[in-house]
Design a protein around this motif. Structure first.
Motif, PDB file in Angstrom:
ATOM      1  N   ASN A  40       0.854  -1.185   0.000  1.00  0.00           N
ATOM      2  CA  ASN A  40       0.000   0.000   0.000  1.00  0.00           C
ATOM      3  C   ASN A  40       0.885   1.229   0.000  1.00  0.00           C
ATOM      4  O   ASN A  40       1.842   1.319   0.760  1.00  0.00           O
ATOM      5  CB  ASN A  40      -0.912   0.020   1.230  1.00  0.00           C
ATOM      6  CG  ASN A  40      -1.935  -1.082   1.185  1.00  0.00           C
ATOM      7  OD1 ASN A  40      -2.319  -1.523   0.114  1.00  0.00           O
ATOM      8  ND2 ASN A  40      -2.371  -1.534   2.348  1.00  0.00           N
ATOM      9  N   TRP A  41       0.567   2.183  -0.869  1.00  0.00           N
ATOM     10  CA  TRP A  41       1.356   3.401  -0.983  1.00  0.00           C
ATOM     11  C   TRP A  41       0.491   4.582  -0.592  1.00  0.00           C
ATOM     12  O   TRP A  41      -0.589   4.778  -1.135  1.00  0.00           O
ATOM     13  CB  TRP A  41       1.875   3.582  -2.403  1.00  0.00           C
ATOM     14  CG  TRP A  41       2.759   4.758  -2.541  1.00  0.00           C
ATOM     15  CD1 TRP A  41       4.026   4.882  -2.070  1.00  0.00           C
ATOM     16  CD2 TRP A  41       2.451   5.991  -3.179  1.00  0.00           C
ATOM     17  NE1 TRP A  41       4.528   6.110  -2.384  1.00  0.00           N
ATOM     18  CE2 TRP A  41       3.580   6.813  -3.062  1.00  0.00           C
ATOM     19  CE3 TRP A  41       1.336   6.471  -3.835  1.00  0.00           C
ATOM     20  CZ2 TRP A  41       3.624   8.096  -3.574  1.00  0.00           C
ATOM     21  CZ3 TRP A  41       1.379   7.745  -4.347  1.00  0.00           C
ATOM     22  CH2 TRP A  41       2.517   8.540  -4.213  1.00  0.00           C
ATOM     23  N   THR A  42       0.953   5.342   0.385  1.00  0.00           N
ATOM     24  CA  THR A  42       0.237   6.521   0.847  1.00  0.00           C
ATOM     25  C   THR A  42       1.090   7.744   0.577  1.00  0.00           C
ATOM     26  O   THR A  42       2.259   7.784   0.951  1.00  0.00           O
ATOM     27  CB  THR A  42      -0.054   6.419   2.356  1.00  0.00           C
ATOM     28  OG1 THR A  42      -0.757   5.201   2.604  1.00  0.00           O
ATOM     29  CG2 THR A  42      -0.890   7.587   2.824  1.00  0.00           C
ATOM     30  N   ASP A  43       0.491   8.740  -0.072  1.00  0.00           N
ATOM     31  CA  ASP A  43       1.189   9.988  -0.365  1.00  0.00           C
ATOM     32  C   ASP A  43       0.986  10.927   0.815  1.00  0.00           C
ATOM     33  O   ASP A  43      -0.086  11.495   0.985  1.00  0.00           O
ATOM     34  CB  ASP A  43       0.657  10.607  -1.649  1.00  0.00           C
ATOM     35  CG  ASP A  43       1.428  11.832  -2.070  1.00  0.00           C
ATOM     36  OD1 ASP A  43       2.473  12.120  -1.444  1.00  0.00           O
ATOM     37  OD2 ASP A  43       1.004  12.506  -3.027  1.00  0.00           O
ATOM     38  N   TYR A  44       2.028  11.100   1.640  1.00  0.00           N
ATOM     39  CA  TYR A  44       1.911  11.942   2.817  1.00  0.00           C
ATOM     40  C   TYR A  44       2.048  13.422   2.473  1.00  0.00           C
ATOM     41  O   TYR A  44       1.744  14.272   3.294  1.00  0.00           O
ATOM     42  CB  TYR A  44       2.968  11.548   3.846  1.00  0.00           C
ATOM     43  CG  TYR A  44       2.722  10.164   4.407  1.00  0.00           C
ATOM     44  CD1 TYR A  44       1.676   9.927   5.286  1.00  0.00           C
ATOM     45  CD2 TYR A  44       3.519   9.092   4.034  1.00  0.00           C
ATOM     46  CE1 TYR A  44       1.432   8.665   5.791  1.00  0.00           C
ATOM     47  CE2 TYR A  44       3.292   7.818   4.539  1.00  0.00           C
ATOM     48  CZ  TYR A  44       2.250   7.616   5.419  1.00  0.00           C
ATOM     49  OH  TYR A  44       2.004   6.356   5.912  1.00  0.00           O
ATOM     50  N   GLN A  45       2.501  13.738   1.272  1.00  0.00           N
ATOM     51  CA  GLN A  45       2.643  15.129   0.853  1.00  0.00           C
ATOM     52  C   GLN A  45       1.406  15.632   0.108  1.00  0.00           C
ATOM     53  O   GLN A  45       1.417  16.726  -0.432  1.00  0.00           O
ATOM     54  CB  GLN A  45       3.872  15.273  -0.055  1.00  0.00           C
ATOM     55  CG  GLN A  45       5.166  14.867   0.620  1.00  0.00           C
ATOM     56  CD  GLN A  45       5.514  15.778   1.786  1.00  0.00           C
ATOM     57  OE1 GLN A  45       5.233  16.965   1.739  1.00  0.00           O
ATOM     58  NE2 GLN A  45       6.091  15.226   2.829  1.00  0.00           N
ATOM     59  N   ARG A  46       0.351  14.854   0.064  1.00  0.00           N
ATOM     60  CA  ARG A  46      -0.855  15.213  -0.670  1.00  0.00           C
ATOM     61  C   ARG A  46      -1.581  16.352   0.045  1.00  0.00           C
ATOM     62  O   ARG A  46      -1.887  16.255   1.233  1.00  0.00           O
ATOM     63  CB  ARG A  46      -1.759  13.996  -0.754  1.00  0.00           C
ATOM     64  CG  ARG A  46      -3.006  14.220  -1.521  1.00  0.00           C
ATOM     65  CD  ARG A  46      -3.792  12.944  -1.612  1.00  0.00           C
ATOM     66  NE  ARG A  46      -5.149  13.243  -2.020  1.00  0.00           N
ATOM     67  CZ  ARG A  46      -6.163  12.436  -1.884  1.00  0.00           C
ATOM     68  NH1 ARG A  46      -5.958  11.246  -1.352  1.00  0.00           N
ATOM     69  NH2 ARG A  46      -7.348  12.774  -2.263  1.00  0.00           N
ATOM     70  N   PRO A  47      -1.881  17.449  -0.682  1.00  0.00           N
ATOM     71  CA  PRO A  47      -2.585  18.568  -0.042  1.00  0.00           C
ATOM     72  C   PRO A  47      -4.054  18.238   0.199  1.00  0.00           C
ATOM     73  O   PRO A  47      -4.630  17.370  -0.459  1.00  0.00           O
ATOM     74  CB  PRO A  47      -2.433  19.702  -1.050  1.00  0.00           C
ATOM     75  CG  PRO A  47      -2.180  19.041  -2.348  1.00  0.00           C
ATOM     76  CD  PRO A  47      -1.503  17.744  -2.049  1.00  0.00           C
ATOM     77  N   SER A  48      -4.653  18.966   1.118  1.00  0.00           N
ATOM     78  CA  SER A  48      -6.051  18.728   1.439  1.00  0.00           C
ATOM     79  C   SER A  48      -6.953  19.293   0.346  1.00  0.00           C
ATOM     80  O   SER A  48      -6.528  20.051  -0.520  1.00  0.00           O
ATOM     81  CB  SER A  48      -6.401  19.378   2.776  1.00  0.00           C
ATOM     82  OG  SER A  48      -6.340  20.784   2.644  1.00  0.00           O
ATOM     83  N   PHE A  49      -8.224  18.930   0.399  1.00  0.00           N
ATOM     84  CA  PHE A  49      -9.189  19.409  -0.587  1.00  0.00           C
ATOM     85  C   PHE A  49      -9.338  20.925  -0.508  1.00  0.00           C
ATOM     86  O   PHE A  49      -9.443  21.592  -1.532  1.00  0.00           O
ATOM     87  CB  PHE A  49     -10.536  18.730  -0.362  1.00  0.00           C
ATOM     88  CG  PHE A  49     -11.611  19.221  -1.295  1.00  0.00           C
ATOM     89  CD1 PHE A  49     -11.605  18.832  -2.619  1.00  0.00           C
ATOM     90  CD2 PHE A  49     -12.601  20.076  -0.848  1.00  0.00           C
ATOM     91  CE1 PHE A  49     -12.580  19.282  -3.483  1.00  0.00           C
ATOM     92  CE2 PHE A  49     -13.579  20.532  -1.705  1.00  0.00           C
ATOM     93  CZ  PHE A  49     -13.578  20.126  -3.026  1.00  0.00           C
ATOM     94  N   ALA A  50      -9.345  21.477   0.710  1.00  0.00           N
ATOM     95  CA  ALA A  50      -9.476  22.927   0.869  1.00  0.00           C
ATOM     96  C   ALA A  50      -8.297  23.659   0.237  1.00  0.00           C
ATOM     97  O   ALA A  50      -8.473  24.709  -0.407  1.00  0.00           O
ATOM     98  CB  ALA A  50      -9.589  23.278   2.348  1.00  0.00           C
ATOM     99  N   THR A  51      -7.102  23.120   0.359  1.00  0.00           N
ATOM    100  CA  THR A  51      -5.923  23.732  -0.245  1.00  0.00           C
ATOM    101  C   THR A  51      -6.037  23.720  -1.763  1.00  0.00           C
ATOM    102  O   THR A  51      -5.748  24.722  -2.425  1.00  0.00           O
ATOM    103  CB  THR A  51      -4.653  22.980   0.186  1.00  0.00           C
ATOM    104  OG1 THR A  51      -4.581  22.983   1.609  1.00  0.00           O
ATOM    105  CG2 THR A  51      -3.414  23.618  -0.393  1.00  0.00           C
ATOM    106  N   GLU A  52      -6.481  22.622  -2.333  1.00  0.00           N
ATOM    107  CA  GLU A  52      -6.645  22.537  -3.781  1.00  0.00           C
ATOM    108  C   GLU A  52      -7.732  23.494  -4.262  1.00  0.00           C
ATOM    109  O   GLU A  52      -7.606  24.115  -5.318  1.00  0.00           O
ATOM    110  CB  GLU A  52      -6.987  21.108  -4.199  1.00  0.00           C
ATOM    111  CG  GLU A  52      -5.850  20.142  -4.045  1.00  0.00           C
ATOM    112  CD  GLU A  52      -4.692  20.473  -4.961  1.00  0.00           C
ATOM    113  OE1 GLU A  52      -4.924  20.903  -6.108  1.00  0.00           O
ATOM    114  OE2 GLU A  52      -3.545  20.298  -4.547  1.00  0.00           O
ATOM    115  N   LEU A  53      -8.787  23.637  -3.495  1.00  0.00           N
ATOM    116  CA  LEU A  53      -9.863  24.555  -3.860  1.00  0.00           C
ATOM    117  C   LEU A  53      -9.381  25.999  -3.842  1.00  0.00           C
ATOM    118  O   LEU A  53      -9.682  26.780  -4.759  1.00  0.00           O
ATOM    119  CB  LEU A  53     -11.044  24.367  -2.897  1.00  0.00           C
ATOM    120  CG  LEU A  53     -12.396  24.888  -3.323  1.00  0.00           C
ATOM    121  CD1 LEU A  53     -12.858  24.161  -4.564  1.00  0.00           C
ATOM    122  CD2 LEU A  53     -13.404  24.719  -2.204  1.00  0.00           C
TER     123      LEU A  53
END
Length: 70
Positions: A40-53
């Motif tokens: 299983n690969w988890t991207d810990y640097q993934r931004p939140s939905f609010a940040t992308e919005l």
């Protein structure tokens, strides 16, 4: 995470056809323990939905600003 140096890279080649290192294609997949067979690969640097919005609407605002004043 630092990039590996050129000496740390493991150079592997494909196994010879029909050799002892070839895959057994007749082996059945163990579907009951599939979680243990795969990584299983988890991207810990993934931004939140609010940040992308906020990024999206910020880019729209900048594009509109540039279109008006340029």
């Amino acid at each position: 995470m630092a990039d590996p140096s050129i000496n740390d890279i493991d150079e592997t080649v494909a196994p010879p056809l029909g050799g002892a290192d070839s895959f057994d294609l007749n082996k059945r997949l163990d579907c009951e323990h599939l979680d243990q067979m795969t990584d299983n690969w988890t991207d810990y640097q993934r931004p939140s939905f609010a940040t992308e919005l906020l990024r999206f609407f910020g880019n729209v605002f900048v594009d509109i600003f540039n279109a008006i004043f340029n």
